[in-house]
Design a protein around this motif. Structure first.
Motif, short mmCIF file in Angstrom:
data_model
loop_
_atom_site.label_atom_id
_atom_site.label_comp_id
_atom_site.label_asym_id
_atom_site.label_seq_id
_atom_site.Cartn_x
_atom_site.Cartn_y
_atom_site.Cartn_z
N GLY A 1 1.00 -1.25 -0.03
CA GLY A 1 0.06 0.01 0.24
C GLY A 1 0.97 1.28 0.13
O GLY A 1 0.48 2.24 0.66
N ASP B 1 1.22 3.65 -2.07
CA ASP B 1 0.21 4.71 -2.47
C ASP B 1 -1.09 4.95 -1.81
O ASP B 1 -1.85 5.58 -2.05
CB ASP B 1 0.08 4.71 -4.06
CG ASP B 1 1.43 4.60 -4.67
OD1 ASP B 1 2.25 5.76 -4.38
OD2 ASP B 1 1.51 4.10 -5.89
N LEU B 2 -1.27 3.88 -0.70
CA LEU B 2 -2.54 4.11 0.03
C LEU B 2 -2.27 4.59 1.41
O LEU B 2 -1.39 4.33 1.87
CB LEU B 2 -3.01 2.50 0.01
CG LEU B 2 -3.44 1.62 -1.05
CD1 LEU B 2 -3.99 0.41 -0.64
CD2 LEU B 2 -4.56 2.16 -1.72
N THR B 3 -3.35 5.84 1.55
CA THR B 3 -3.17 6.24 2.94
C THR B 3 -4.53 6.20 3.32
O THR B 3 -5.81 6.30 2.89
CB THR B 3 -2.98 7.87 2.85
OG1 THR B 3 -1.71 7.96 2.04
CG2 THR B 3 -3.04 8.51 3.90
N PRO B 4 -4.45 5.63 4.59
CA PRO B 4 -5.93 5.63 5.34
C PRO B 4 -6.68 6.70 5.18
O PRO B 4 -6.35 7.90 5.76
CB PRO B 4 -5.49 5.18 7.09
CG PRO B 4 -3.96 4.65 6.95
CD PRO B 4 -3.51 5.54 5.45
N LYS B 5 -7.79 6.63 4.77
CA LYS B 5 -8.64 7.89 4.74
C LYS B 5 -9.18 8.59 6.15
O LYS B 5 -9.42 9.78 6.20
CB LYS B 5 -10.00 7.53 3.93
CG LYS B 5 -10.83 6.51 4.61
CD LYS B 5 -12.16 6.17 3.73
CE LYS B 5 -13.12 5.15 4.47
NZ LYS B 5 -14.05 4.73 3.53
N CYS C 1 -5.94 -0.80 9.01
CA CYS C 1 -7.09 -1.29 8.20
C CYS C 1 -8.32 -1.06 8.98
O CYS C 1 -9.51 -0.97 8.61
CB CYS C 1 -6.75 -2.62 7.80
SG CYS C 1 -5.55 -2.87 6.57
N THR D 1 -9.72 2.33 9.22
CA THR D 1 -10.41 2.71 8.00
C THR D 1 -11.70 2.07 7.64
O THR D 1 -12.66 2.88 7.17
CB THR D 1 -9.16 2.36 6.69
OG1 THR D 1 -7.89 3.05 7.22
CG2 THR D 1 -9.84 2.74 5.64
N CYS E 1 -7.93 -6.22 3.39
CA CYS E 1 -6.96 -5.17 3.63
C CYS E 1 -5.91 -5.62 4.59
O CYS E 1 -4.56 -5.42 4.41
CB CYS E 1 -7.50 -3.95 4.42
SG CYS E 1 -6.52 -2.67 4.80
N ASP F 1 -2.34 -3.81 3.04
CA ASP F 1 -2.59 -2.47 2.20
C ASP F 1 -2.06 -1.25 2.95
O ASP F 1 -1.55 -0.46 2.05
CB ASP F 1 -4.05 -2.20 2.29
CG ASP F 1 -4.86 -3.10 1.18
OD1 ASP F 1 -4.16 -3.89 0.39
OD2 ASP F 1 -6.00 -2.64 1.11
N TYR F 2 -1.78 -1.35 4.02
CA TYR F 2 -1.12 0.02 4.57
C TYR F 2 0.26 -0.35 5.25
O TYR F 2 0.79 0.31 6.30
CB TYR F 2 -2.09 0.36 5.69
CG TYR F 2 -3.34 0.97 5.23
CD1 TYR F 2 -3.44 1.82 4.25
CD2 TYR F 2 -4.54 0.33 5.71
CE1 TYR F 2 -4.48 2.32 3.56
CE2 TYR F 2 -5.67 0.93 5.02
CZ TYR F 2 -5.68 1.92 4.14
OH TYR F 2 -6.97 2.27 3.60
N TRP G 1 2.62 2.48 4.17
CA TRP G 1 2.13 3.74 5.03
C TRP G 1 2.51 3.94 6.35
O TRP G 1 3.28 4.69 6.92
CB TRP G 1 0.66 3.87 4.99
CG TRP G 1 0.08 5.08 5.67
CD1 TRP G 1 0.04 6.23 5.29
CD2 TRP G 1 -0.36 5.08 7.12
NE1 TRP G 1 -0.44 7.18 6.41
CE2 TRP G 1 -0.69 6.41 7.46
CE3 TRP G 1 -0.31 3.93 7.90
CZ2 TRP G 1 -1.09 6.54 8.98
CZ3 TRP G 1 -0.76 4.16 9.35
CH2 TRP G 1 -1.17 5.56 9.72
#
Length: 312
Positions: free
Chosen positions: A66, A68-72, A182, A185, A233, A238-239, A242
């Protein structure tokens, strides 16, 4: 005789020319063959390089997870606790969060209340493999629950991975922090419960820790609403990237502090000031929070002196 001699000389010359011509043809064929081999080897080498490049790119992108994935739901690399339900009463020490006994004193220490001042800001930088993080969470979980529920404090957790190398190569610290991201999020309502569960069930250092499947099982056990998306996730990591980046940022500098940097976990900040007391002493932490709340209250209540006008 002269004629025969001339004929013999001419024949010898013809044979030499024929041999020379044949040698040239052979040389040309060999040269062409060498060129062809060079071209073939070049094509094969280029193909091999391209294949290696594809493998390297695939390997990098597959391990990046992840990046390019940032927890929203993240703010300053942390997750606010807005829901404190789902935490079992026996996970932490039984502490009366309204009145706390101050160590070394017979007097009671009142806990902060929402009516007394603005909410106290509590930020926790947590590594889920840190024994100190476990001690502090279990000692304070009850009073944290009460303060957040009453609006007396805002609470956020910042998962970091400083102990990644302390789990037999499984990178448990990193994976657990990414799993917490995860949960925050996909179902922030159970984040506090999951955070407490990870710490209360903390594996011993220098062991493998939980697998990704088991981390997802824990999320489902605390009541996550979308277990399939959450499991994906966590198991897909995914993170992961990050979490690495967030840890590096915290080590470089903690936002909204006077030059603080993350040097170990847990780091507990109350209104931007680090708590330096005993991690397992809920009363001492309560006193620290009350003092910070009072300081903030008096700072807010102190009127700004009006500018004086010099006499003419």
């Amino acid at each position: 005789m002269s004629t025969d001699s001339g004929d013999n000389s001419s024949s010898a010359t013809d044979r030499r020319e024929a041999v020379r011509e044949k040698a040239q043809r052979v040389h040309i064929r060999q040269s062409r063959a060498r060129v062809a081999r060079r071209i073939s080897l070049g094509v094969l080498a280029a193909g091999a390089v391209a294949a290696v490049a594809v493998v390297v790119v695939w390997s990098v992108t597959s391990t990046m997870g992840g990046r390019d994935l940032t927890p929203k739901t993240a703010t300053s690399d942390g997750f606010a606790v807005n829901d404190v339900t789902g935490v079992a009463a026996d996970q932490g020490a039984v502490v009366d969060s309204t009145v706390e006994a101050t160590p070394g004193s017979d007097k009671a220490t009142p806990a902060p209340t929402a009516s007394a001042t603005a909410p106290v800001d509590i930020r926790v930088y947590v590594d889920y493999l840190s024994p100190g993080a476990r001690e502090w969470q279990l000692a304070n979980v009850d009073q944290l629950t009460t303060w957040v529920d009453q609006g007396a404090a805002t609470l956020s957790y910042h998962p970091v991975s400083m102990l990644t190398a302390k789990s037999n190569g499984t990178k448990y610290s990193l994976r657990a922090a990414a799993a917490a991201a995860c949960v925050a999020t996909h179902d922030e309502s159970v984040f506090f419960a999951y955070n407490t569960e990870l710490l209360s069930r903390q594996p011993a250092m220098d062991t493998d820790g939980f697998s990704d499947v088991e981390l997802a099982d824990l999320a489902q056990a605390v009541g996550a609403k979308d277990p399939e998306a959450l499991r994906s996730c966590i198991e897909d990591g995914d993170y992961i990237e990050w979490t690495k980046d967030a840890t590096e940022r915290a080590i470089a500098g903690i936002p909204d502090t006077d030059g603080l940097q993350l040097t170990g976990t847990p780091m507990i900040l109350v209104n931007g000031q680090p708590y330096m007391g005993a991690l397992q002493d809920a009363a001492e932490f309560s006193q620290f929070v009350l003092t910070s709340a009072s300081d903030a209250f008096f700072t807010e209540q102190t009127p700004t002196p009006a500018p004086t006008v010099p006499a003419e």
